[in-house]
Design a protein around this motif. Structure first.
Motif, short mmCIF file in Angstrom:
data_model
loop_
_atom_site.label_atom_id
_atom_site.label_comp_id
_atom_site.label_asym_id
_atom_site.label_seq_id
_atom_site.Cartn_x
_atom_site.Cartn_y
_atom_site.Cartn_z
N PRO A 3 0.83 -1.21 0.00
CA PRO A 3 0.00 0.00 0.00
C PRO A 3 0.86 1.25 0.00
CG PRO A 3 0.12 -0.90 2.21
CD PRO A 3 0.85 -1.87 1.31
N LYS A 4 0.31 2.32 -0.56
CA LYS A 4 1.02 3.59 -0.54
C LYS A 4 0.58 4.37 0.68
CE LYS A 4 2.43 7.47 -3.44
NZ LYS A 4 2.39 8.06 -4.79
N PRO A 5 1.49 4.64 1.61
CA PRO A 5 1.09 5.34 2.85
C PRO A 5 0.71 6.79 2.56
CG PRO A 5 3.47 5.09 2.74
CD PRO A 5 2.92 4.33 1.58
N LEU A 6 -0.32 7.26 3.27
CA LEU A 6 -0.79 8.63 3.07
C LEU A 6 -0.03 9.62 3.94
CD1 LEU A 6 -4.64 7.95 2.96
CD2 LEU A 6 -3.06 8.23 1.03
N HIS A 7 0.29 9.22 5.17
CA HIS A 7 0.97 10.11 6.11
C HIS A 7 0.24 11.45 6.20
CE1 HIS A 7 4.58 7.46 5.17
NE2 HIS A 7 4.43 7.34 6.46
N GLU A 8 -1.08 11.38 6.33
CA GLU A 8 -1.88 12.60 6.36
C GLU A 8 -1.48 13.49 7.55
OE1 GLU A 8 -5.87 11.18 6.43
OE2 GLU A 8 -6.00 11.10 4.24
N GLY A 9 -1.28 14.76 7.26
CA GLY A 9 -0.96 15.73 8.31
C GLY A 9 0.47 15.71 8.78
N ALA A 47 14.32 8.17 9.30
CA ALA A 47 14.24 7.02 8.40
C ALA A 47 12.89 6.34 8.60
CB ALA A 47 15.37 6.04 8.69
N CYS A 48 12.44 5.58 7.62
CA CYS A 48 11.17 4.86 7.74
C CYS A 48 11.16 3.97 8.98
CB CYS A 48 10.92 4.00 6.50
SG CYS A 48 10.88 4.92 4.94
N THR A 49 12.31 3.37 9.26
CA THR A 49 12.41 2.43 10.37
C THR A 49 12.26 3.10 11.73
OG1 THR A 49 14.82 2.66 10.24
CG2 THR A 49 13.82 0.78 9.11
N ALA A 50 12.48 4.42 11.80
CA ALA A 50 12.38 5.12 13.08
C ALA A 50 10.99 4.98 13.67
CB ALA A 50 12.74 6.60 12.91
N CYS A 51 9.99 4.95 12.83
CA CYS A 51 8.60 4.84 13.31
C CYS A 51 8.04 3.44 13.18
CB CYS A 51 7.70 5.81 12.54
SG CYS A 51 8.14 7.55 12.72
N HIS A 52 8.60 2.63 12.29
CA HIS A 52 7.94 1.38 11.94
C HIS A 52 8.70 0.11 12.33
CE1 HIS A 52 4.66 3.11 9.53
NE2 HIS A 52 5.52 4.02 9.14
N MET A 88 8.44 -2.10 20.29
CA MET A 88 7.83 -0.82 20.67
C MET A 88 8.79 -0.07 21.59
SD MET A 88 4.84 -0.54 19.20
CE MET A 88 3.90 0.62 20.16
N ILE A 89 8.97 1.21 21.32
CA ILE A 89 9.91 2.00 22.09
C ILE A 89 9.48 2.08 23.55
CG2 ILE A 89 8.73 4.19 21.58
CD1 ILE A 89 11.54 5.47 21.39
N ASP A 90 10.47 2.00 24.44
CA ASP A 90 10.20 1.97 25.88
C ASP A 90 10.95 3.12 26.55
OD1 ASP A 90 9.27 1.16 28.31
OD2 ASP A 90 10.00 -0.91 28.16
N GLU A 91 10.79 3.24 27.87
CA GLU A 91 11.44 4.32 28.60
C GLU A 91 12.95 4.18 28.60
OE1 GLU A 91 9.79 4.56 32.48
OE2 GLU A 91 7.82 5.23 31.79
N GLN A 92 13.46 2.96 28.39
CA GLN A 92 14.89 2.76 28.25
C GLN A 92 15.14 1.65 27.23
OE1 GLN A 92 16.37 1.77 32.10
NE2 GLN A 92 15.30 -0.19 32.21
N ALA A 93 16.30 1.69 26.64
CA ALA A 93 16.64 0.69 25.63
C ALA A 93 16.55 -0.70 26.23
CB ALA A 93 18.05 0.95 25.09
N ALA A 102 1.03 -0.01 10.45
CA ALA A 102 0.81 1.43 10.64
C ALA A 102 0.12 1.72 11.96
CB ALA A 102 -0.01 1.98 9.47
N GLY A 103 -0.78 0.85 12.37
CA GLY A 103 -1.53 1.07 13.60
C GLY A 103 -0.69 0.99 14.85
N ARG A 104 0.53 0.46 14.76
CA ARG A 104 1.43 0.36 15.91
C ARG A 104 2.73 1.12 15.66
NH1 ARG A 104 0.05 -3.27 19.72
NH2 ARG A 104 2.19 -3.64 20.40
N SER A 105 2.69 2.05 14.73
CA SER A 105 3.88 2.83 14.42
C SER A 105 4.03 3.98 15.40
CB SER A 105 3.81 3.37 12.99
OG SER A 105 2.67 4.19 12.83
N LEU A 106 5.22 4.49 15.51
CA LEU A 106 5.48 5.62 16.39
C LEU A 106 4.82 6.86 15.81
CD1 LEU A 106 7.05 6.52 18.93
CD2 LEU A 106 8.96 7.08 17.43
N GLY A 107 4.09 7.59 16.65
CA GLY A 107 3.43 8.80 16.18
C GLY A 107 1.98 8.62 15.82
N VAL A 108 1.50 7.37 15.83
CA VAL A 108 0.10 7.15 15.47
C VAL A 108 -0.82 7.80 16.49
CG1 VAL A 108 -0.19 4.97 16.73
CG2 VAL A 108 -1.49 5.36 14.62
N GLY A 109 -0.33 8.07 17.69
CA GLY A 109 -1.13 8.71 18.72
C GLY A 109 -1.17 10.21 18.63
N GLY A 110 -0.54 10.77 17.61
CA GLY A 110 -0.56 12.22 17.44
C GLY A 110 0.81 12.84 17.66
#
Length: 700
Positions: free
Chosen positions: A354-360, A370-375, A379-384, A582-590
């Motif tokens: 699929p072609k991502p929209l990245h709306e907004g 990089a694409c991998t930073a969010c995807h 899942m990113i945690d409080e520490q590595a 996409a539903g579990r990517s970084l930034g999906v919460g705003g």
């Protein structure tokens, strides 16, 4: 009969073409060019290039067998087989080989590639023999595994890459490129049996064992004394193969069940990883697969190669033998394509992506991330998070893992690379014994030699951490901490406070043990290396003998202030899997998921991990991702304040606009009434005269 004779002649001609003395370019490439799987009912050839029968005793040779139809020399220069070849294109940094010795607290990163981190094995005095024996079980063969050399195997012009042990190579044979390690169907190839043979130094027998073609008796590692392959007593100890007669057809051929496109199960042998939390190694049922695998794809759908086995690694800017064909096999290439291109091969949507929209999402994010930073990654945690990998921790082999075994490494380190984009990384801190040079650089010592030199001073049998750093307390020490009554209670019944007290006491004793025994070990090493300074490195710290008397604790050990990050600091390499949907990517919460004071891509922390850090305070050396990325604190604070009030600001603006609209509507209404009244007066002058009468009467 005539047909059979013609077939034999034809096969002989084909064999001459395949294994003749011509160059690789002159050889015919065996290919079916069909979508159907080609069935390999073939003759096997041994290491002496003789056809194997059920009565043969020598192991089968992939070079002599597969090389009859496929250009072995071209294949042997592929990505997975040139890991020991310093002349090959190195590409983007990857996971190094990590020489781990729990007895000496060693986790030494090694690579033959021209990467920005790790040491060349020759710097530590490690020969190709030692490297092959140590890491050959996680390699599909080739490189110096073939008698310690790389180069043009076809012409015999081989380049020696380091000093080797010729007698031992003559016994073990070559660890050839084993095609079936990747191309055998799932379940037909036993990688663990292959590793077992390599541990026994039976390099040449490993492919035969892995395919379960027969039973192998003998163990090269047990052959001691004078090593002369021509000696009859040595020959009697050499491994032999008893082939399974059921594998052979009536014509002497063997069915080899293989596929052109390797299955993901083969990739997992070397590319599995597990995160570690407070409960230990996270189990598989907790993990989600890579989103591409969940969609039914295989690893090689993206990581493709031709006969040259030049693997597409999937990062932008990769130097590849077929650059046009790999454009759409990166994240952006597959999902976004090349904008404005009319070439169908460069359009987005490959394999149904699929072609991502990245709306907004402002375009600056694609310049900074990089694409991998969010995807990608956990899942990113409080520490590595602590991490275990196949290459470093032998995942896939039977055994129990607590999760804190060396080498210690972490994942989820968000820092920049040369393109100034933020990527998620895996990271580790080297720990090793070495020699301090005049320019502040450090040359690592051979780990096997270090163990021999320090065995009497360290006095560690199995584990540097458990025996030296966190030793079990003796009964009188437990009584001193807990009292006589509670000291007799089973440790599982201790409350949290008691456990903390015991742990603190262990650390105190471990600290003393460490300083005393490491100091004594460094002195023992200096006796062996002459007039040079021996050091021990761990988690960014450099320890040396206190010849200047600055050690206030009287243990004879001091810490050296070193600015040499190259040899002592954190080393990182980018991670791309597992890819999250996409539903579990970084930034999906705003926006505030990142642009807030606790936005984890900036606020998450990482601390050095290694053999010594277990006795250090948790906050020692802790750094934020923002500092690793070089983000200005004031600028970040300004952004956070702007975004944290963004929703309130939106409501304020919306309310203001609503009020303004109401005011405007009221004003327009009043204006329209006024204009209407004015128009009435203009059209009816009498109305104006009559309307004034009441006023005049009132004035009277």
């Amino acid at each position: 009969m005539m047909r059979r004779t013609v077939a034999i002649v034809f096969f002989a001609m084909l064999t001459v073409v395949a294994v003749g003395t011509g160059t690789a370019a002159e050889r015919a490439e065996a290919r079916s060019d069909g979508d159907a799987r080609y069935l390999h009912h073939i003759d096997l050839y041994d290491t002496d290039n003789r056809k194997i029968t059920a009565e043969s005793t020598l192991p089968y040779s992939p070079r002599n067998t597969c090389g009859r139809c496929h250009d072995y020399n071209t294949i042997s220069h592929g990505w997975h087989f040139n890991a020991f070849d310093s002349t090959a294109i190195s590409g983007r940094d990857g996971e190094p080989w990590i020489w781990t010795d729990a007895r000496t607290g060693t986790q030494l990163p090694l690579t033959y590639r021209d990467w920005s981190h790790s040491f060349h094995p020759s710097q530590a005095g490690l020969s190709p023999w030692q490297m092959t024996l140590k890491f050959g079980g996680r390699l599909p063969g080739g490189g110096p595994g073939e008698n310690g050399s790389v180069g043009d195997i076809e012409t015999g012009q081989e380049e020696q890459v380091a000093e080797i042990d010729p007698p031992r190579w003559q016994l073990s044979g070559s660890l050839e490129v084993d095609c079936l390690a990747c191309h055998a169907v799932s379940g037909a190839y036993d990688m663990n049996e292959r590793r077992s043979q390599i541990e026994k130094q039976n390099f040449a027998w490993a492919p035969t064992a892995a395919l379960r073609l027969g039973e192998i008796k003998g163990d090269v590692s047990r052959i001691r004394g004078k090593i002369d392959p021509a000696d009859e007593s040595v020959q009697k100890k050499m491994p032999t193969v008893t082939y399974d007669a059921r594998k052979f057809a009536l014509d002497g051929s063997v069915f080899v069940d293989l596929v052109r496109q390797p299955l993901s199960n083969a990739c997992y042998q070397c590319h599995s990883q597990r995160t570690v939390d407070e409960q230990g190694v996270q189990q598989r049922w907790i993990h989600d697969e890579d989103v591409h695998l969940r969609a039914g794809m295989d690893c090689v759908d993206c990581h493709r190669n031709g006969l040259d086995h030049d693997m597409v690694r999937g990062f932008e800017g990769q130097q590849h033998s077929n650059p046009d064909a790999m454009v759409t096999l990166s994240c952006a290439g597959c999902h976004l394509g090349q904008e404005g291109s009319s070439d169908p091969a460069l359009l987005a949507g490959r394999l149904g992506s699929p072609k991502p929209l990245h709306e907004g999402l402002p375009p600056i994010h694609f310049e900074k991330l990089a694409c991998t930073a969010c995807h990608s990654g956990p899942m990113i945690d409080e520490q590595a998070q602590r991490l275990m990998t196949s290459l470093a921790h032998s995942l896939g082999e039977k055994g129990r893992r607590k999760g804190d075994e060396l080498p210690a490494m972490v994942s989820g380190v968000y820092t920049k690379r040369a393109d100034d984009k933020v990527y998620p990384h895996k990271a580790m801190w080297p720990a090793y014994w070495g020699v301090l040079n005049g320019d502040d650089s450090i040359t690592p010592l051979n780990p096997d030699q270090v163990y021999d030199w320090t065995r009497k001073t360290l006095r560690v049998r199995r584990d540097f951490i458990d025996e030296l750093m966190l030793p079990k307390l003796k009964s009188d020490q437990r009584k001193e901490v807990l009292g006589e009554e509670r000291a007799r209670v089973d440790s599982e019944e201790w409350n949290q406070q008691e456990q903390d007290l015991i742990g603190k006491r262990q650390q105190e004793i471990g600290q003393q043990n460490f300083r005393e025994k490491v100091s004594a070990s460094l002195k023992a090493i200096e006796k062996e290396i002459g007039d040079r300074t021996a050091v021990y490195v761990s988690t960014g710290q450099v320890y040396a003998v206190d010849s200047e008397g600055t050690d206030s604790e009287g243990t004879g050990l001091r810490e050296i202030e070193s600015s040499n990050e190259r040899d002592t600091g954190m080393i990182t390499w980018p991670m791309a899997h597992n890819v999250r949907p996409a539903g579990r990517s970084l930034g999906v919460g705003g926006c505030v998921e990142c642009h807030s004071d606790d936005g984890l891509i900036f606020a998450s922390t990482v601390s050095p991990v290694g053999p010594v850090n277990r006795i250090a305070n948790d906050s020692d050396g802790k750094v934020t991702m923002a500092s690793l990325q070089g983000v200005d604190p004031l600028q970040r604070l300004a952004w956070n304040q702007m975004f944290s009030g963004r929703k309130t600001f939106k409501y304020f603006i919306a309310g203001s606009i609503a009020i303004l609209v109401c005011v405007l509507m009221i004003g327009l209404g009043m204006l329209s009434v006024h204009l209407f009244h004015k128009a009435e007066l203009k059209n009816n002058p009498l109305a104006s005269s009559d309307s004034s009468t009441p006023s005049q009467e009132a004035r009277r």
